[in-house]
Design an enzyme around this catalytic site. Sequence first.
Site, PDB file in Angstrom:
ATOM      1  N   GLY A  28       0.775  -1.062  -0.054  1.00  0.00           N
ATOM      2  CA  GLY A  28       0.024  -0.041   0.030  1.00  0.00           C
ATOM      3  C   GLY A  28       0.904   1.337  -0.112  1.00  0.00           C
ATOM      4  N   TYR A  29       0.228   2.205  -0.287  1.00  0.00           N
ATOM      5  CA  TYR A  29       0.957   3.628  -0.222  1.00  0.00           C
ATOM      6  C   TYR A  29       0.712   4.519   0.822  1.00  0.00           C
ATOM      7  CZ  TYR A  29       2.273   1.456  -4.774  1.00  0.00           C
ATOM      8  OH  TYR A  29       2.856   0.819  -5.536  1.00  0.00           O
ATOM      9  N   LEU A  30       1.681   4.914   1.710  1.00  0.00           N
ATOM     10  CA  LEU A  30       1.565   6.090   2.647  1.00  0.00           C
ATOM     11  C   LEU A  30       1.553   7.322   2.085  1.00  0.00           C
ATOM     12  CD1 LEU A  30       4.312   4.288   4.794  1.00  0.00           C
ATOM     13  CD2 LEU A  30       1.778   3.996   5.114  1.00  0.00           C
TER      14      LEU A  30
END
Length: 170
Positions: A28-30
């Site tokens: 996932g992308y922070l």
Amino acid sequence: MATEIERKYLVISDAWRAGAKATVIRQGYLCRGAGHVVRVRTYGSDAFLTIKADGVGISRVEYEYAVPFDDANAMLDSLCGTPLIEKTRHEVVVGGLIWVIDVFAGANAGLVVAELELSHEDQPFDLPPWVGTEVSADPRYFNAALNKRPFSTWTAEERRDHETRLQRTG
């Protein structure tokens, strides 16, 4: 500075499956900024935090750091937007080079791509017979893009384009 040099291709057959080593990935992308992303990924029982920046051609700046597995899962579950990138990565050695074949699941189910990391942009290599059209320059196939606009949400025209690329090379 770390540089990732990577070519990406559509996969046109299952001929690569014999002897492939498989690892489950969640990512996932922070953070997304102008020209960069920060992602968290579990890779089997390992976990990493990666910072990637836009590059030129097939080269991009990439920094990757190991993080505790439980911390990575907590970040994936609470800090990353959905849908997460879910895939099984298979490794296959061809001509002394490691090809990775990502079989996507979840919102990107149905998509299968092969990637090859190179030591320099002009490194010669042979294409295996199960590799089709190159999509290295097509941003729709970047994982960060698939997180924002999963394969399952592509327009009918984008799906036709994808299918045409598979048929043209297969």
